[in-house]
Design an enzyme around this catalytic site. Structure first.
Site, PDB file in Angstrom:
ATOM      1  CE  LYS A   1      -2.842  -6.571 -10.044  1.00  0.00           C
ATOM      2  NZ  LYS A   1      -3.498  -6.055  -8.880  1.00  0.00           N
TER       3      LYS A   1
ATOM      4  CG  HIS B   1      10.630   1.898   0.613  1.00  0.00           C
ATOM      5  ND1 HIS B   1      10.670   0.983  -0.426  1.00  0.00           N
ATOM      6  CD2 HIS B   1       9.332   2.231   0.766  1.00  0.00           C
ATOM      7  CE1 HIS B   1       9.439   0.761  -0.860  1.00  0.00           C
ATOM      8  NE2 HIS B   1       8.611   1.511  -0.153  1.00  0.00           N
TER       9      HIS B   1
ATOM     10  CD  GLU C   1      19.052  -2.889  30.049  1.00  0.00           C
ATOM     11  OE1 GLU C   1      20.184  -2.642  30.502  1.00  0.00           O
ATOM     12  OE2 GLU C   1      18.011  -2.473  30.572  1.00  0.00           O
TER      13      GLU C   1
ATOM     14  NE  ARG D   1       9.301  -1.990   3.879  1.00  0.00           N
ATOM     15  CZ  ARG D   1       9.230  -3.304   3.681  1.00  0.00           C
ATOM     16  NH1 ARG D   1       8.608  -3.768   2.630  1.00  0.00           N
ATOM     17  NH2 ARG D   1       9.780  -4.135   4.534  1.00  0.00           N
TER      18      ARG D   1
ATOM     19  NE  ARG E   1      -9.817  -4.856 -15.618  1.00  0.00           N
ATOM     20  CZ  ARG E   1     -10.082  -5.803 -14.717  1.00  0.00           C
ATOM     21  NH1 ARG E   1     -10.733  -6.889 -15.069  1.00  0.00           N
ATOM     22  NH2 ARG E   1      -9.700  -5.672 -13.469  1.00  0.00           N
TER      23      ARG E   1
HETATM   24  C1  R5P Z   1       7.457  -2.136  -2.633  1.00  0.00           C
HETATM   25  O1  R5P Z   1       7.202  -0.931  -2.639  1.00  0.00           O
HETATM   26  C2  R5P Z   1       8.867  -2.605  -2.641  1.00  0.00           C
HETATM   27  O2  R5P Z   1       9.580  -1.983  -3.664  1.00  0.00           O
HETATM   28  C3  R5P Z   1       8.967  -4.109  -2.767  1.00  0.00           C
HETATM   29  O3  R5P Z   1       8.445  -4.494  -4.025  1.00  0.00           O
HETATM   30  C4  R5P Z   1       8.220  -4.798  -1.664  1.00  0.00           C
HETATM   31  O4  R5P Z   1       8.600  -4.274  -0.422  1.00  0.00           O
HETATM   32  C5  R5P Z   1       8.517  -6.283  -1.688  1.00  0.00           C
HETATM   33  O5  R5P Z   1       7.849  -6.914  -0.643  1.00  0.00           O
HETATM   34  P1  R5P Z   1       7.540  -8.448  -0.690  1.00  0.00           P
HETATM   35  O6  R5P Z   1       8.812  -9.193  -0.958  1.00  0.00           O
HETATM   36  O7  R5P Z   1       6.978  -8.752   0.674  1.00  0.00           O
HETATM   37  O8  R5P Z   1       6.515  -8.687  -1.756  1.00  0.00           O
END
Ligand code: R5P
Length: 294
Positions: free
Chosen positions: A184, A124, A36, A91, A186
């Site tokens: 990303k 966050h 504790e 988060r 494509r």
């Molecule tokens: C995501 O929403 C955050 O902004 C970070 O990109 C994320 O938490 C990073 O996590 P990791 O280092 O595990 O990829």
């Protein structure tokens, strides 16, 4: 004003008090044999506005924070401002699956019991602060990051994804540099690559900015792609270096030229200080309070 540093944020508390030219007390923190938490603020009484600097990460820091708040209140603190440089559980801000708790709300509810104001840094999700009844303010680390990298030869500021694009924009604008985010792209039905949405990084010194690095997976994937796309160097700066496991080692040994984070979480790479940003906010609120009184 008196600054009280909890065990997660002693250096930041000392720096803050130095800037504010006020007294700093480092709350002692030890563990009883059963694990504790025991904490104590040295002195007879506080009789002043008190600023407690302490994270809500890792878990045991939350208990320590609650105990410091109680001690400060009992010692006659005129007001209590919580500076939470890294707000853990932000988060977990909503229920993703039935049966889950609203963790961020639980944190806020308990911290709210003994405080008059809460200051966070790059929380966050800002919506988490709506769970506090007292006034809150989330500060941005962009200014401190931009200032640190100002003369380091950076050409482009990048966000690792579209969600972090605003942060890259803020840092880029402060540095007078172009900004972009990775996405990303494509190439064909079967081929996808991660690349800057609008800019060519070939031969450029790139700075990637993010709020959190935890495992480092996000940043590592981005860096590898940038190096493959011809980036001359990749520097990485985040606000909160959570760095789970051996993340620092993995990142510094893998294509990343410079890895730095802010001192919201203390580590071997937390060289960017948010103390001035926090001090400015505390000075601003103090001035506002004095004006209201006069
Ligand atoms: C995501 O929403 C955050 O902004 C970070 O990109 C994320 O938490 C990073 O996590 P990791 O280092 O595990 O990829």
């Amino acid at each position: 004003m008196i600054v009280i540093g909890g065990s997660t944020s002693r250096d930041l508390a000392k720096e803050l008090a130095m800037i504010l030219e006020c007294k700093c007390i480092l709350a002692s923190s030890t563990r009883f044999p059963d694990g504790e938490c025991y904490t104590r603020i040295e002195g007879e009484s506080l009789n002043d506005d008190v600023v407690i600097v302490q994270n809500t990460y890792p878990d045991q820091s939350i208990i320590e924070m609650l105990l410091i708040q109680d001690a400060a209140k009992r010692m006659g603190a005129k007001s209590i401002t919580l500076v939470i440089p890294y707000f853990g559980y932000a988060r977990q801000d909503r229920i993703f699956k039935p049966g889950e708790p609203e963790s961020a709300k639980v944190m806020a509810k308990h911290l709210d019991l003994a405080c008059d104001r809460v200051i966070t840094v790059d929380i966050h999700k800002e919506d988490v602060l709506k769970n506090f009844k007292c006034p809150t303010k989330d500060l941005k680390a962009s200014g401190a990051i931009a200032e640190f990298f100002m003369d380091k030869g950076i050409d482009i500021v990048l966000a690792p994804d579209a969600g972090a694009a605003e942060r890259a924009k803020d840092v880029g604008n402060r540095m007078g540099l172009p900004h972009d985010h990775l996405e990303k792209i494509r190439l064909s039905g079967t081929e996808v690559k991660i690349a800057p949405a609008n800019m060519d990084c070939d031969g450029k010194n790139v700075l990637i900015v993010d709020d959190i690095i935890a495992t480092g997976g996000t940043i590592l994937a981005a860096t590898i792609q940038l190096k493959q796309a011809g980036a001359k160097s990749v520097s990485v700066a985040c606000t909160h270096g959570v760095f789970t496991g051996d993340a620092i080692r993995r990142l510094t040994g893998n294509n990343i030229d410079v890895l730095l984070c802010c001192n919201t979480l203390e580590s071997e790479v937390s060289n960017i200080s948010v103390a001035s940003t926090v001090a400015d906010e505390l000075k601003r609120t103090k001035k506002k309070r004095l004006l209201r009184k006069s």
